[in-house]
Design an enzyme around this catalytic site. Sequence first.
Site, mmCIF file in Angstrom:
data_model
loop_
_atom_site.group_PDB
_atom_site.id
_atom_site.type_symbol
_atom_site.label_atom_id
_atom_site.label_comp_id
_atom_site.label_asym_id
_atom_site.label_seq_id
_atom_site.Cartn_x
_atom_site.Cartn_y
_atom_site.Cartn_z
ATOM 1 N N HIS A 9 -11.362 52.728 11.594
ATOM 2 C CA HIS A 9 -12.655 53.417 11.624
ATOM 3 C C HIS A 9 -12.549 54.762 10.895
ATOM 4 C CE1 HIS A 9 -15.742 55.858 13.947
ATOM 5 N NE2 HIS A 9 -16.462 54.869 13.493
ATOM 6 N N HIS A 51 -19.253 59.947 6.460
ATOM 7 C CA HIS A 51 -19.937 59.335 7.598
ATOM 8 C C HIS A 51 -21.426 59.661 7.691
ATOM 9 C CE1 HIS A 51 -21.208 58.967 11.864
ATOM 10 N NE2 HIS A 51 -20.658 57.790 11.691
#
Length: 301
Positions: A9, A51
């Site tokens: 991630h 992100h």
Amino acid sequence: MKQKIVIAHRGASGYLPEHTLAAKAMAHAMNVDFIEQDLVLSKDDIPIVIHDIYLDDVTDVAQKYPLRKRKDNRFYVIDFTFDELKTLNITERFNPKTGKQVYKNRFPKNKGNFKLHSLQEELQLIQGLNFSTGKNIGIYPEIKEPKFHKKEGKKLTEIVLKILANYGYKTKKDNCILQCFDAKELERIRVDLKSELFLVQLIEFPEETKQLNHFATYADGIGPWYKQILGKKSADKFTFTSLVTDAHQLNLKVHPYTFRADALDEFTTFEEMMQTLLIEANVDGAFTDFPDKIVSFLNKK
Ligand code: CA
């Protein structure tokens, strides 16, 4: 695809600032199955691996370009060219209001020399490492905020699909999983843009789990928040919602987010979290900031 996959991630983000090439190289060395790329366009249409649509919680943009914020006091990736973005330093994630690091035991804030990079630069890194190590580690790109990009007159999805195809990612066999929270956009990717990639529908809100039948018409898997899998704890034991079994009946893989060893919440240990979700709830993969821990857990099973 392996029975249970480990997805790094934002890279090995528990150990190095998220979405840096260093964090991706570290994840590759940890033998994960997939490495994640969150994608936002620059002013000059280069997909940047970051992100958020904002810059100010992972870079020094507020110091370097103080006048470039919008009315909401945020600095937007889309307002900067690729060359300008390259002048910024990435740091461990922090709260721009307080300046405090979000995860205090992670890589120290404002240390090291880390820069933003494009999707192409990251694909070259991963494919280069696959070649030099003889591994075949996949990519797991995410189309971020399609509505925002559209409002700004940008074609993020079309640009990303073209680059993926140029790097050999075209069908489900090509070791690439494409993800998006926006269900309309993911459906458009399958139906209108005719993508043959493995598609994962991310799920943010519990009510969206009722739309599994529809998701199954275009997606190959779902990416729910792990709490949507957990039921009420009874007599100190975890119970589960029907989400995983319902998804499996529709032939959808289930890849929940996010496994964090330093944010355990309802779990006492990370081992308990992995055992509960990966084994007892029987999910098919995990998004994790600590990929080495899940790789070693699954290797022992
Ligand atoms: Ca993501």
